[in-house]
Design a protein around this motif. Structure first.
Motif, PDB file in Angstrom:
ATOM      1  N   ASN A 281      31.467  19.963  48.863  1.00 41.64           N
ATOM      2  CA  ASN A 281      30.976  20.867  49.895  1.00 41.64           C
ATOM      3  C   ASN A 281      30.117  21.967  49.277  1.00 41.64           C
ATOM      4  N   SER A 328      36.443  20.470  48.388  1.00 39.69           N
ATOM      5  CA  SER A 328      36.085  19.112  48.787  1.00 39.69           C
ATOM      6  C   SER A 328      37.122  18.667  49.795  1.00 39.69           C
ATOM      7  N   THR A 329      36.686  18.309  51.016  1.00 42.96           N
ATOM      8  CA  THR A 329      37.609  18.128  52.121  1.00 42.96           C
ATOM      9  C   THR A 329      37.597  16.713  52.656  1.00 42.96           C
ATOM     10  N   ASN A 330      38.801  16.194  52.872  1.00 41.27           N
ATOM     11  CA  ASN A 330      39.001  14.951  53.607  1.00 41.27           C
ATOM     12  C   ASN A 330      40.238  15.164  54.462  1.00 41.27           C
ATOM     13  N   ASP A 332      41.830  13.446  56.363  1.00 40.93           N
ATOM     14  CA  ASP A 332      42.803  12.363  56.416  1.00 40.93           C
ATOM     15  C   ASP A 332      43.778  12.399  55.249  1.00 40.93           C
ATOM     16  N   SER A 333      43.382  13.062  54.165  1.00 36.74           N
ATOM     17  CA  SER A 333      44.261  13.107  52.998  1.00 36.74           C
ATOM     18  C   SER A 333      44.554  14.528  52.559  1.00 36.74           C
ATOM     19  N   GLU A 357      46.274  15.443  43.709  1.00 37.46           N
ATOM     20  CA  GLU A 357      46.244  14.753  45.000  1.00 37.46           C
ATOM     21  C   GLU A 357      47.631  14.187  45.282  1.00 37.46           C
ATOM     22  N   SER A 473      46.106  14.875  59.960  1.00 35.00           N
ATOM     23  CA  SER A 473      45.001  15.822  59.863  1.00 35.00           C
ATOM     24  C   SER A 473      45.185  17.006  60.795  1.00 35.00           C
TER      25      SER A 473
END
Length: 484
Positions: A281, A328-330, A332-333, A357, A473
């Motif tokens: 990002n 850094s974005t997700n 879902d995780s 993670e 999420s």
């Protein structure tokens, strides 16, 4: 005959001369009239006001840093009503301490024993043989519902938890929130293109008025940088990653709708950076000067999507440090966030990022477990649990080696009734980049309803990496939006 012919030729030549002269005269005269009527109209009046600008103050001079505070050897806790917090967060803040809280220290056989609050409203918990303190806070609302904050093995330092029950009180005004909307005239703007970005204090402008080398923006919100109501207006124009101009002024006691003027007189130095993991990002660059009360946002980058880039150094500001923040974005995780403190005169930066993670999160009334699939191990774990009514019922923070290595937090048997109705939860891991800066604990604590200071200093260096995971999420977004 010859004379007649000569006269005739002379006469004809004279007529031609007269005709030519007439044509020339008419042509010249007509041309003059035509030129006058086809000249472009006078340029329209400038839309940029010529209002007299507020006089800036001289640049702020750095003050000597305060002496280093004494090292604490205990976990020192306060429990305060959350709605009484105002101003700068510090362990010594003028908050209202909660009478609805019970603080208990872990004893032998895993049993907990009540700790007495001292006259300064603090609870002091001695660490065990491993250097970590074990205690929990139970707050009870008027309807009888309870919430537990479990500090399961934490380093010495200052801690705070919140009682979410509001109390009536006269909230003091926070000087740092005395923001003013102002208009700003920009001078010496370089030529801009469609990709140029103009920003003020790190916020990109969507539609500034530009006329050649001048510009004008309205309704810019400036907030104080210290308790003496000093303000900074920093204007940045980025034509490319390597071409960044800026200008700035300091002010004191601005009023609503004041008119300012900033000259973009300086060229920023361009500092290259690279990292061992991708920054997915954009990033934000904050600045701090000794004597300020907070870090000020200076610059926001466009998304680069790589492991290398640059950032501007505003050398004329004479800052003490920069703060570089990205993530850094997700959803879902999870989300990886990292913060780095940088010297203001740094010439190149190499980021070593702790790559954490979590996956396979599992919750039952006895324990919460997770699987660390990242390259690096966290140095602190926090957890946050909500019941079926989306009310926070439990939170914990641990630096205990057994918790970190096993990837499991076992709840005390006394807390099991609170966890039967659990629905949503998250786990946050954090680590620092050296052995002396424990502010990564603060970063992890914030997302589980705690506050932490390694000492009584408010403005401290922050070098930390954080990974937040969740079982869905929706809970992750809920946590991020509400800073729980």
């Amino acid at each position: 005959m010859e004379q007649h012919t000569f006269n005739k030729l002379w006469k004809n030549s004279f007529i031609v001369f007269l005709l030519f002269s007439t044509i020339v005269i008419v042509s010249c005269g007509g041309g003059s009239t035509s030129t006058s009527s086809s000249q472009p109209p006078a340029p329209p009046a400038s839309k940029i006001p010529d209002t007299k600008a507020v006089t800036p103050i001289p640049p702020l001079i750095a003050v000597a840093p305060e002496p280093a505070p004494m090292v604490v050897t205990q976990a020192i806790l306060r429990v305060v009503h959350r709605n009484t917090i105002s101003g700068i967060l510090s362990p010594n803040g003028d908050y209202i301490d909660s009478d609805n809280a019970t603080v208990e220290k872990r004893g032998s056989l895993g049993l907990y024993f009540e700790v007495t609050r001292e006259t300064d409203n603090r609870y002091r918990i001695e660490p065990e043989n491993n250097g970590l303190a074990y205690f929990r806070v139970i707050t009870t609302k008027s309807n009888g519902s309870k919430r537990v904050h479990n500090f399961y093995g934490v380093k010495p330092g200052f801690y705070m938890t919140f009682d979410t029950t509001d109390v009536a009180f006269q909230k003091p005004e926070n000087p740092l929130t005395l923001c003013k909307k102002v208009d700003i005239r920009l001078l010496n703007l370089p030529a801009t293109g469609s990709d140029s970005i103009i920003s003020i204090n790190g916020f990109n402008l969507s539609n500034p008025l530009i006329e050649q080398s001048k510009g004008f923006v309205q309704g810019i919100n400036l907030c104080p940088i210290d308790l003496e109501l000093h303000y900074l207006a920093l204007v940045v124009i980025e034509n490319s990653e390597s071409d960044i101009r800026y200008g700035f002024n300091f002010y004191q006691n601005l009023q609503e709708n004041d008119f300012l003027e900033v000259d973009l007189a300086y060229q920023a130095d361009i500092i290259p950076w690279q990292s061992n993991h991708e920054i997915g990002n954009d990033f934000q660059l904050y600045g701090f000067q000794n004597g300020w009360s907070k870090y000020e946002l200076l610059y926001s980058s466009p998304k680069r999507n790589n492991t290398a880039g640059t950032f501007p150094e505003f050398s004329q500001l004479a800052l003490s440090t920069f703060r570089f923040i990205s993530d850094s974005t997700n959803l879902d995780s999870g989300i990886n966030m990292f913060t780095r403190e940088l010297a203001a005169d740094v010439s190149q930066v190499d980021f070593a990022i702790n790559n954490m993670e979590f996956t396979d999160l599992s919750l039952n009334p006895l324990d919460l477990s997770w699987l660390n699939v990242g390259v690096d191990q966290p140095e602190v774990i926090t957890g946050l649990i909500f019941n079926s009514s989306l009310k926070q019922s439990y939170a914990f923070m641990s630096m205990d080696d057994s918790v970190l290595s096993s990837g499991k937090f076992d709840f005390p048997l006394d807390d099991v009734p609170l966890l039967v109705d659990s629905l949503l939860f998250s786990v946050t891991g954090a680590a620092g980049i050296n052995n002396t800066d424990y502010n990564y604990i603060s970063e992890a604590a914030l997302f589980s309803g705690f506050l932490y200071w390694p000492d009584e200093t408010v403005n401290v260096t922050v070098n930390s990496d954080v990974f937040i995971s969740a079982n869905g999420s929706e809970i992750l977004q809920f946590i991020l939006d509400n800073k729980l």
